[in-house]
Scaffold this motif. Structure first.
Motif, PDB file in Angstrom:
ATOM      1  N   ALA A 134      42.084  38.130  44.321  1.00 14.71           N
ATOM      2  CA  ALA A 134      42.401  37.292  45.481  1.00 14.71           C
ATOM      3  C   ALA A 134      42.470  35.820  45.075  1.00 14.71           C
ATOM      4  O   ALA A 134      43.348  35.074  45.524  1.00 14.71           O
ATOM      5  N   HIS A 135      41.538  35.407  44.209  1.00 16.13           N
ATOM      6  CA  HIS A 135      41.556  34.024  43.720  1.00 16.13           C
ATOM      7  C   HIS A 135      42.814  33.768  42.875  1.00 16.13           C
ATOM      8  O   HIS A 135      43.411  32.686  42.952  1.00 16.13           O
ATOM      9  N   MET A 136      43.209  34.762  42.074  1.00 16.70           N
ATOM     10  CA  MET A 136      44.398  34.612  41.242  1.00 16.70           C
ATOM     11  C   MET A 136      45.650  34.451  42.095  1.00 16.70           C
ATOM     12  O   MET A 136      46.521  33.615  41.814  1.00 16.70           O
ATOM     13  N   LYS A 137      45.757  35.231  43.158  1.00 14.70           N
ATOM     14  CA  LYS A 137      46.920  35.132  44.043  1.00 14.70           C
ATOM     15  C   LYS A 137      46.934  33.792  44.771  1.00 14.70           C
ATOM     16  O   LYS A 137      47.996  33.189  44.972  1.00 14.70           O
ATOM     17  N   GLU A 138      45.749  33.347  45.174  1.00 10.60           N
ATOM     18  CA  GLU A 138      45.653  32.076  45.896  1.00 10.60           C
ATOM     19  C   GLU A 138      46.068  30.905  45.012  1.00 10.60           C
ATOM     20  O   GLU A 138      46.793  29.994  45.437  1.00 10.60           O
ATOM     21  N   LYS A 139      45.602  30.932  43.765  1.00  7.48           N
ATOM     22  CA  LYS A 139      45.895  29.820  42.841  1.00  7.48           C
ATOM     23  C   LYS A 139      47.214  30.010  42.097  1.00  7.48           C
ATOM     24  O   LYS A 139      47.677  29.107  41.412  1.00  7.48           O
ATOM     25  N   LYS A 140      47.787  31.228  42.226  1.00  4.62           N
ATOM     26  CA  LYS A 140      49.044  31.563  41.537  1.00  4.62           C
ATOM     27  C   LYS A 140      48.946  31.315  40.033  1.00  4.62           C
ATOM     28  O   LYS A 140      49.838  30.727  39.397  1.00  4.62           O
ATOM     29  N   LYS A 141      47.833  31.765  39.456  1.00  7.49           N
ATOM     30  CA  LYS A 141      47.652  31.631  38.009  1.00  7.49           C
ATOM     31  C   LYS A 141      46.627  32.649  37.525  1.00  7.49           C
ATOM     32  O   LYS A 141      45.861  33.207  38.314  1.00  7.49           O
ATOM     33  N   ASP A 142      46.664  32.913  36.220  1.00  7.60           N
ATOM     34  CA  ASP A 142      45.648  33.776  35.620  1.00  7.60           C
ATOM     35  C   ASP A 142      44.342  33.002  35.492  1.00  7.60           C
ATOM     36  O   ASP A 142      44.345  31.772  35.395  1.00  7.60           O
ATOM     37  N   PHE A 143      43.244  33.734  35.477  1.00  9.32           N
ATOM     38  CA  PHE A 143      41.931  33.103  35.329  1.00  9.32           C
ATOM     39  C   PHE A 143      41.370  33.432  33.957  1.00  9.32           C
ATOM     40  O   PHE A 143      41.509  34.549  33.468  1.00  9.32           O
ATOM     41  N   SER A 144      40.710  32.465  33.353  1.00 10.64           N
ATOM     42  CA  SER A 144      40.063  32.689  32.060  1.00 10.64           C
ATOM     43  C   SER A 144      38.889  33.641  32.229  1.00 10.64           C
ATOM     44  O   SER A 144      38.417  33.880  33.345  1.00 10.64           O
ATOM     45  N   ASN A 145      38.431  34.166  31.099  1.00 10.45           N
ATOM     46  CA  ASN A 145      37.279  35.074  31.126  1.00 10.45           C
ATOM     47  C   ASN A 145      36.070  34.392  31.755  1.00 10.45           C
ATOM     48  O   ASN A 145      35.340  34.987  32.547  1.00 10.45           O
ATOM     49  N   GLU A 146      35.882  33.120  31.407  1.00 11.72           N
ATOM     50  CA  GLU A 146      34.748  32.371  31.946  1.00 11.72           C
ATOM     51  C   GLU A 146      34.852  32.224  33.468  1.00 11.72           C
ATOM     52  O   GLU A 146      33.855  32.360  34.182  1.00 11.72           O
ATOM     53  N   GLU A 147      36.063  31.949  33.950  1.00 15.16           N
ATOM     54  CA  GLU A 147      36.269  31.822  35.397  1.00 15.16           C
ATOM     55  C   GLU A 147      36.050  33.155  36.108  1.00 15.16           C
ATOM     56  O   GLU A 147      35.479  33.202  37.203  1.00 15.16           O
ATOM     57  N   GLN A 148      36.490  34.238  35.496  1.00 12.42           N
ATOM     58  CA  GLN A 148      36.281  35.564  36.082  1.00 12.42           C
ATOM     59  C   GLN A 148      34.787  35.871  36.201  1.00 12.42           C
ATOM     60  O   GLN A 148      34.319  36.385  37.231  1.00 12.42           O
ATOM     61  N   LEU A 149      34.044  35.552  35.140  1.00 14.27           N
ATOM     62  CA  LEU A 149      32.602  35.814  35.144  1.00 14.27           C
ATOM     63  C   LEU A 149      31.898  35.018  36.237  1.00 14.27           C
ATOM     64  O   LEU A 149      30.984  35.516  36.895  1.00 14.27           O
ATOM     65  N   GLN A 150      32.328  33.780  36.433  1.00 15.35           N
ATOM     66  CA  GLN A 150      31.703  32.946  37.459  1.00 15.35           C
ATOM     67  C   GLN A 150      31.956  33.521  38.853  1.00 15.35           C
ATOM     68  O   GLN A 150      31.056  33.547  39.704  1.00 15.35           O
ATOM     69  N   ILE A 151      33.170  33.998  39.093  1.00 15.26           N
ATOM     70  CA  ILE A 151      33.484  34.617  40.393  1.00 15.26           C
ATOM     71  C   ILE A 151      32.654  35.883  40.578  1.00 15.26           C
ATOM     72  O   ILE A 151      32.109  36.139  41.656  1.00 15.26           O
ATOM     73  N   ALA A 152      32.550  36.691  39.508  1.00 15.53           N
ATOM     74  CA  ALA A 152      31.758  37.924  39.580  1.00 15.53           C
ATOM     75  C   ALA A 152      30.297  37.615  39.885  1.00 15.53           C
ATOM     76  O   ALA A 152      29.670  38.258  40.741  1.00 15.53           O
ATOM     77  N   LYS A 153      29.751  36.625  39.199  1.00 25.25           N
ATOM     78  CA  LYS A 153      28.344  36.260  39.402  1.00 25.25           C
ATOM     79  C   LYS A 153      28.116  35.744  40.819  1.00 25.25           C
ATOM     80  O   LYS A 153      27.117  36.111  41.472  1.00 25.25           O
ATOM     81  N   THR A 154      29.034  34.910  41.325  1.00 21.99           N
ATOM     82  CA  THR A 154      28.897  34.369  42.682  1.00 21.99           C
ATOM     83  C   THR A 154      28.913  35.486  43.718  1.00 21.99           C
ATOM     84  O   THR A 154      28.118  35.492  44.664  1.00 21.99           O
ATOM     85  N   LEU A 155      29.824  36.451  43.518  1.00 21.75           N
ATOM     86  CA  LEU A 155      29.898  37.570  44.457  1.00 21.75           C
ATOM     87  C   LEU A 155      28.611  38.392  44.449  1.00 21.75           C
ATOM     88  O   LEU A 155      28.076  38.758  45.502  1.00 21.75           O
ATOM     89  N   LEU A 156      28.103  38.687  43.244  1.00 19.73           N
ATOM     90  CA  LEU A 156      26.892  39.501  43.143  1.00 19.73           C
ATOM     91  C   LEU A 156      25.664  38.752  43.661  1.00 19.73           C
ATOM     92  O   LEU A 156      24.776  39.361  44.265  1.00 19.73           O
ATOM     93  N   MET A 157      25.600  37.461  43.444  1.00 19.56           N
ATOM     94  CA  MET A 157      24.504  36.662  43.996  1.00 19.56           C
ATOM     95  C   MET A 157      24.490  36.774  45.521  1.00 19.56           C
ATOM     96  O   MET A 157      23.435  36.957  46.135  1.00 19.56           O
ATOM     97  N   LYS A 158      25.663  36.684  46.111  1.00 23.25           N
ATOM     98  CA  LYS A 158      25.774  36.796  47.564  1.00 23.25           C
ATOM     99  C   LYS A 158      25.418  38.204  48.034  1.00 23.25           C
ATOM    100  O   LYS A 158      24.748  38.385  49.047  1.00 23.25           O
ATOM    101  N   GLU A 159      25.850  39.191  47.262  1.00 20.65           N
ATOM    102  CA  GLU A 159      25.636  40.596  47.640  1.00 20.65           C
ATOM    103  C   GLU A 159      24.159  40.972  47.659  1.00 20.65           C
ATOM    104  O   GLU A 159      23.713  41.766  48.479  1.00 20.65           O
ATOM    105  N   PHE A 160      23.366  40.382  46.735  1.00 19.32           N
ATOM    106  CA  PHE A 160      21.965  40.772  46.599  1.00 19.32           C
ATOM    107  C   PHE A 160      20.976  39.715  47.089  1.00 19.32           C
ATOM    108  O   PHE A 160      19.762  39.936  47.025  1.00 19.32           O
ATOM    109  N   SER A 161      21.484  38.600  47.580  1.00 17.60           N
ATOM    110  CA  SER A 161      20.584  37.502  47.952  1.00 17.60           C
ATOM    111  C   SER A 161      19.670  37.842  49.130  1.00 17.60           C
ATOM    112  O   SER A 161      18.625  37.221  49.306  1.00 17.60           O
ATOM    113  N   GLY A 162      20.033  38.817  49.927  1.00 16.86           N
ATOM    114  CA  GLY A 162      19.199  39.181  51.065  1.00 16.86           C
ATOM    115  C   GLY A 162      18.032  40.079  50.725  1.00 16.86           C
ATOM    116  O   GLY A 162      17.180  40.358  51.579  1.00 16.86           O
ATOM    117  N   LEU A 163      17.957  40.543  49.471  1.00 21.97           N
ATOM    118  CA  LEU A 163      16.877  41.444  49.052  1.00 21.97           C
ATOM    119  C   LEU A 163      15.703  40.642  48.487  1.00 21.97           C
ATOM    120  O   LEU A 163      15.891  39.562  47.930  1.00 21.97           O
TER     121      LEU A 163
END
Length: 368
Positions: A134-163
């Motif tokens: 979704a971020h790639m489509k929004e920005k109309k560009k590929d994301f680096s490995n580092e950028e992908q990892l940051q998005i993954a980490k942010t999503l998982l932080m949000k997913e588990f922050s209520g526990l």
């Protein structure tokens, strides 16, 4: 042999079409990825082209008994065909697994495959993939490995922050540690108790209900002697009550329960009759990360009738995939108190911290 060509958006969809026509005994003769033109060179649509075939069963004629006894070529041929069909089924399953992420751009697949290797659930992996895409489509560009990892980490932080994450609260007097045999329960209790004594200056004591194994009692006695802490053995509920009374002046009482095969509900029921869970108590369920996730899930299911505060995960250093920890926390809405990564007391014990645990999960993904 009957043959047919299939075109689908993903390999999984193509395999479903093959199965619908030919069943699980279909043979994949070829498979290709076909790429169509996309908008301004971005987001090219990929389709999967599969050619499958199926050998119709040959009607075997029944030969006279004396011919069957002398002509051994047909049984040998049947065995070879059966062997080939088993191999084809295996290859079909491998193709299905490798095509799991067929809808995602190639740039995303290394990270998703890495997470699959960590045995993170498909649900969470696809959430991550969809978020990055979704971020790639929004920005109309590929994301680096580092950028992908940051998005993954942010999503998982949000997913588990209520526990809930973190060790014992020190607001409750009784620390009850539950779990099946072989997960390192007694050693884990000793680690937590040593921290409470040495770092928090608490007066501690132990009660063991593991009266089934002499070695377990002796192991706890050894740790208790090192910590200069009292130990009581409870064979039944009355013994448990007496032990509680004897230790009423202590700050923390650690309860070491029996390691049993808790796939059987009767052992969980025994705990309910032995331990008074209405006390000022925190209860933790210990699981070994080296166990199969299905087995861990079965154990958790048996303990859902008890007030489990958080998980304690052991033997993290003995496995290369820690995704099941996150799968269990997600499924049952239970956080983590500690994880252990060795046998040293009290060093090899880490208080659970979501950010640190995610760092462990994603370690190495930058090289995927």
């Amino acid at each position: 042999m009957k043959m047919k060509k299939y075109i689908a958006d993903t390999m999984v969809e193509a395999m479903n079409k093959v199965r619908a026509d030919f069943g699980d005994d279909a043979v994949i003769l070829s498979s290709n990825v076909v790429t169509s033109k996309g908008f301004l060179g971005f987001f090219k649509k990929k389709s999967v082209e599969v050619v499958a075939g199926f050998d119709e069963p040959v009607q075997m004629q029944v030969e006279p008994a004396f011919v069957q006894a002398t002509d051994l070529r047909e049984p040998k041929q049947e065995a070879e065909i059966r062997k080939e069909m088993i191999e084809m089924k295996r290859l079909l399953q491998e193709m299905k697994q490798s095509a799991s992420f067929g809808n995602f751009p190639d740039e995303l697949k290394p990270l998703l495959t890495f997470l699959e290797g960590q045995e993170l659930s498909k649900e969470l992996i696809f959430q991550i993939g969809n978020e990055i895409f979704a971020h790639m489509k929004e920005k109309k560009k590929d994301f680096s490995n580092e950028e992908q990892l940051q998005i993954a980490k942010t999503l998982l932080m949000k997913e588990f922050s209520g526990l809930p994450f973190g060790g014992i609260s020190f607001t409750k007097k009784y620390i009850n540690v539950l779990g099946p045999t072989g997960v390192g329960k007694t050693t884990t209790i000793a680690k937590i108790a040593a921290r409470a004594l040495l770092e928090e200056k608490k007066k501690i004591g132990f009660i063991t209900t593991d009266t089934y194994r002499i070695a377990a009692i002796e192991q706890l006695r050894t740790y208790a002697n090192l910590l200069q802490a009292p130990v009581e053995i409870a064979y039944n509920s009355k013994d448990f009550e007496k032990s509680i009374e004897k230790m009423k002046d202590l700050d923390l009482i650690f309860i070491d329960t029996a390691g049993r095969n808790y796939k059987e509900m009767k052992f969980v029921d025994d705990l309910k009759h032995l331990i008074d869970f209405s006390l000022d108590m925190e209860s933790f369920l210990v699981l070994s990360v080296t166990s199969k996730e299905e087995d861990m899930r079965t154990i958790v299911e048996k303990f859902t009738s008890l007030p489990i505060e958080r998980f304690i995960f052991t033997k993290v250093d003995e496995t290369g995939s820690i995704g099941p920890m996150f799968n269990l926390m997600k499924q049952y809405g239970i956080g983590a108190a500690y994880y252990t990564d060795g046998q040293e007391v009290p060093e090899d014990l880490a208080e659970a911290d979501l950010e640190k645990m995610l760092k462990m999960l994603l370690a190495g993904a930058e090289h995927a």
